[in-house]
Design an enzyme around this catalytic site. Structure first.
Site, mmCIF file in Angstrom:
data_model
loop_
_atom_site.group_PDB
_atom_site.id
_atom_site.type_symbol
_atom_site.label_atom_id
_atom_site.label_comp_id
_atom_site.label_asym_id
_atom_site.label_seq_id
_atom_site.Cartn_x
_atom_site.Cartn_y
_atom_site.Cartn_z
ATOM 1 N N ARG A 193 -6.146 76.651 -20.538
ATOM 2 C CA ARG A 193 -7.305 75.772 -20.764
ATOM 3 C C ARG A 193 -6.908 74.362 -21.189
ATOM 4 O O ARG A 193 -7.707 73.648 -21.798
ATOM 5 C CB ARG A 193 -8.285 76.394 -21.762
ATOM 6 C CG ARG A 193 -8.852 77.726 -21.296
ATOM 7 C CD ARG A 193 -9.940 78.232 -22.225
ATOM 8 N NE ARG A 193 -10.474 79.512 -21.725
ATOM 9 C CZ ARG A 193 -10.014 80.696 -22.070
ATOM 10 N NH1 ARG A 193 -9.005 80.778 -22.917
ATOM 11 N NH2 ARG A 193 -10.553 81.802 -21.588
ATOM 12 N N LYS A 234 -9.307 62.185 -13.961
ATOM 13 C CA LYS A 234 -9.860 63.054 -12.925
ATOM 14 C C LYS A 234 -8.728 63.856 -12.299
ATOM 15 O O LYS A 234 -7.684 63.310 -11.956
ATOM 16 C CB LYS A 234 -10.548 62.235 -11.830
ATOM 17 C CG LYS A 234 -11.979 61.891 -12.096
ATOM 18 C CD LYS A 234 -12.584 61.280 -10.831
ATOM 19 C CE LYS A 234 -14.036 60.942 -11.005
ATOM 20 N NZ LYS A 234 -14.621 60.350 -9.782
ATOM 21 N N GLU A 251 -8.059 50.249 -2.693
ATOM 22 C CA GLU A 251 -8.604 50.527 -4.023
ATOM 23 C C GLU A 251 -8.514 49.302 -4.925
ATOM 24 O O GLU A 251 -9.368 49.099 -5.801
ATOM 25 C CB GLU A 251 -7.872 51.712 -4.654
ATOM 26 C CG GLU A 251 -8.187 53.055 -4.025
ATOM 27 C CD GLU A 251 -9.568 53.576 -4.402
ATOM 28 O OE1 GLU A 251 -10.231 52.961 -5.270
ATOM 29 O OE2 GLU A 251 -9.983 54.598 -3.837
ATOM 30 N N LYS A 307 -10.294 49.766 -14.083
ATOM 31 C CA LYS A 307 -10.555 51.197 -14.197
ATOM 32 C C LYS A 307 -10.482 51.652 -15.650
ATOM 33 O O LYS A 307 -11.297 52.478 -16.093
ATOM 34 C CB LYS A 307 -9.574 52.000 -13.347
ATOM 35 C CG LYS A 307 -9.908 53.488 -13.368
ATOM 36 C CD LYS A 307 -9.364 54.240 -12.187
ATOM 37 C CE LYS A 307 -9.933 55.665 -12.159
ATOM 38 N NZ LYS A 307 -9.420 56.466 -11.040
ATOM 39 N N GLU A 338 -18.038 60.531 -15.898
ATOM 40 C CA GLU A 338 -18.809 60.050 -14.753
ATOM 41 C C GLU A 338 -20.303 60.375 -14.885
ATOM 42 O O GLU A 338 -20.953 60.833 -13.953
ATOM 43 C CB GLU A 338 -18.262 60.645 -13.448
ATOM 44 C CG GLU A 338 -18.653 59.864 -12.199
ATOM 45 C CD GLU A 338 -17.938 60.377 -10.969
ATOM 46 O OE1 GLU A 338 -17.101 59.643 -10.446
ATOM 47 O OE2 GLU A 338 -18.213 61.514 -10.535
ATOM 48 N N ARG A 387 -19.229 55.182 -14.715
ATOM 49 C CA ARG A 387 -18.036 55.460 -13.924
ATOM 50 C C ARG A 387 -18.343 55.629 -12.439
ATOM 51 O O ARG A 387 -17.461 55.486 -11.598
ATOM 52 C CB ARG A 387 -17.333 56.706 -14.474
ATOM 53 C CG ARG A 387 -16.006 56.981 -13.791
ATOM 54 C CD ARG A 387 -15.183 58.004 -14.530
ATOM 55 N NE ARG A 387 -13.946 58.280 -13.828
ATOM 56 C CZ ARG A 387 -12.902 58.905 -14.350
ATOM 57 N NH1 ARG A 387 -12.948 59.320 -15.590
ATOM 58 N NH2 ARG A 387 -11.813 59.124 -13.647
ATOM 59 N N ASN A 406 -16.802 54.730 -7.416
ATOM 60 C CA ASN A 406 -16.920 55.413 -6.127
ATOM 61 C C ASN A 406 -17.383 54.478 -5.013
ATOM 62 O O ASN A 406 -17.757 54.945 -3.934
ATOM 63 C CB ASN A 406 -17.902 56.581 -6.247
ATOM 64 C CG ASN A 406 -17.324 57.731 -7.040
ATOM 65 O OD1 ASN A 406 -16.204 58.156 -6.807
ATOM 66 N ND2 ASN A 406 -18.084 58.217 -8.009
ATOM 67 N N HIS A 426 -16.582 55.266 -1.420
ATOM 68 C CA HIS A 426 -16.042 56.619 -1.343
ATOM 69 C C HIS A 426 -16.985 57.625 -0.689
ATOM 70 O O HIS A 426 -16.526 58.650 -0.178
ATOM 71 C CB HIS A 426 -15.672 57.123 -2.744
ATOM 72 C CG HIS A 426 -14.404 56.538 -3.263
ATOM 73 N ND1 HIS A 426 -14.229 55.194 -3.459
ATOM 74 C CD2 HIS A 426 -13.227 57.113 -3.627
ATOM 75 C CE1 HIS A 426 -13.008 54.971 -3.914
ATOM 76 N NE2 HIS A 426 -12.382 56.114 -4.024
ATOM 77 N N HIS A 449 -15.029 59.593 1.913
ATOM 78 C CA HIS A 449 -14.672 61.006 1.786
ATOM 79 C C HIS A 449 -15.172 61.818 2.981
ATOM 80 O O HIS A 449 -14.499 62.756 3.438
ATOM 81 C CB HIS A 449 -15.243 61.589 0.495
ATOM 82 C CG HIS A 449 -14.450 61.242 -0.716
ATOM 83 N ND1 HIS A 449 -14.889 61.491 -1.992
ATOM 84 C CD2 HIS A 449 -13.226 60.671 -0.854
ATOM 85 C CE1 HIS A 449 -13.979 61.085 -2.863
ATOM 86 N NE2 HIS A 449 -12.961 60.582 -2.191
ATOM 87 N N HIS A 475 -6.290 57.779 2.554
ATOM 88 C CA HIS A 475 -7.476 57.624 1.707
ATOM 89 C C HIS A 475 -7.949 56.177 1.676
ATOM 90 O O HIS A 475 -9.142 55.891 1.814
ATOM 91 C CB HIS A 475 -7.142 58.107 0.290
ATOM 92 C CG HIS A 475 -8.216 57.848 -0.714
ATOM 93 N ND1 HIS A 475 -9.403 58.544 -0.733
ATOM 94 C CD2 HIS A 475 -8.283 56.949 -1.739
ATOM 95 C CE1 HIS A 475 -10.168 58.097 -1.727
ATOM 96 N NE2 HIS A 475 -9.508 57.138 -2.343
#
Length: 356
Positions: free
Chosen positions: A118, A140, A182, A224, A234, A238, A242, A245, A249, A261
């Site tokens: 965990r 992330k 990016e 960032k 997010e 946040r 994206n 994206h 994606h 990407h």
């Protein structure tokens, strides 16, 4: 050692940017770490070996796992292999993972660390522009499934991020340029100075040893860092990260993750700009600036590899979607990101048609 820039991500951890900073890996680990799993992309053993040596020199027991390159690393099978290695070595909650590679490896290594017992510590050593300015910063983590990209993962804050600029010297030019998508995103959503640097010195920005590249990398990391420090999970702010994206994606998924990407995000940003222009949020000059700046870096600004209907299902699985309502990050102006919820489908079709 050359000058190192330290960028704080709130009070949680630091991002170190400079030459030879990966040699500092042992000092940024939490106290009490006895074992480390160094995860690296298969082609990156020359980058991982000095890190392994530095850790062993600090008296730490080191285990090494080479994983497939790029998106092929981000599968549940590869993650399970890392957990098996940690289990055989007797990793406890006080041990750590060090992820050495591009964004795919830091995504994978972070997810393996987040799930083991965990949550154990992870230090990221990104070796690409994309990894430095995006994937490794922000906590992330995730892997892909047959249904889409990054649909399985967790938020797991790293102990530190070491952006060693020496690693960029051998980065293929196409990968460096793709990572700059990016960086450009950061210019459009928050720091227009990034765009000005690219427009003034596009060739320098693509030179691994240049001051221009270092400056835009540091500026994008700062963008960032400020966003994720305010919104780790997010829940609101946040989402602006994206930008580009949602469609990006969907294109990556359609292409079987064979497209870089950054290339997909570049197309996605032009699409988002088309949507914003068609809803009266931005003028034609800002729309055209997207194509101009991305074009300076050799990044794609058009796409004809799929019909809109072929991409629509992936759009509906995007993490920002709520129920049946599609949500997009758009601009209300330069450095003024906003959220667009439930746009008319015909508007999206028209914006997509402009990409072909």
């Amino acid at each position: 050692m050359s000058q190192t820039t330290t960028i704080a991500v709130g009070e949680d951890y630091d991002v170190l940017v400079g030459h030879s900073v990966s040699a500092r890996v042992a000092e940024v680990l939490p106290q009490g770490v006895a074992r480390v799993l160094v995860v690296h992309g298969e082609p990156l053993a020359p980058f991982a070996d000095p890190i392994v040596a530095a850790l062993r020199g600090a008296g730490i027991e080191v285990h090494v796992a080479a994983v497939p390159d790029a998106e092929a690393a981000k599968t549940v099978e590869v993650a399970a292999g890392l957990w098996a290695s940690m289990g055989r070595a007797g990793f406890t909650r006080s041990d750590a993972v060090v992820a050495v590679g591009g964004g795919s490896v830091t995504d994978l290594g972070g997810w393996a660390a987040a799930a083991w017992l965990r949550g154990v510590a992870v230090v990221h050593v990104p070796t690409t522009v994309l990894g430095m300015v995006d994937a490794a910063v922000g906590g992330k983590t995730g892997i892909n499934t047959a249904e889409g990209k990054n649909l399985v993962g967790a938020f797991h804050t790293p102990a530190a991020v070491l952006c060693d600029l020496d690693h960029l010297a051998t980065l293929p030019p196409a990968d460096l340029s793709a990572g700059l998508a990016e960086v450009v995103k950061g210019g459009f959503i928050a720091d227009p100075r990034i765009l000005e640097i690219v427009e003034a010195d596009a060739s320098g920005v693509q030179d691994p040893g240049s001051d221009s590249l270092r400056e835009v990398i540091e500026r994008k990391i700062a963008v960032k860092a400020s966003v994720v420090a305010a919104d780790l999970r997010e829940s609101h702010l946040r989402e602006i990260l994206n930008y580009g994206h949602t469609l990006g994606h969907a294109i990556e998924h359609h292409e079987g993750y064979r497209m870089r990407h950054g290339e997909a995000v570049a197309i996605g940003m032009v699409f988002a700009a088309e949507v914003a222009h068609r809803t009266g949020r931005i003028d034609a000059d800002l729309l055209e600036r997207h194509r101009y700046v991305l074009g300076l870096l050799g990044l794609p600004t058009s796409y004809s590899g799929a019909t809109f209907d072929e991409l629509l299902a992936a759009l509906r699985r995007d993490k920002k979607t709520r129920g049946a309502t599609l949500r997009f990050v758009v601009l209300d102006g330069l450095a003024a990101p906003a959220r667009l919820e439930g746009p008319e489908e015909q508007l999206l079709r028209d914006a997509y048609a402009a990409l072909v």
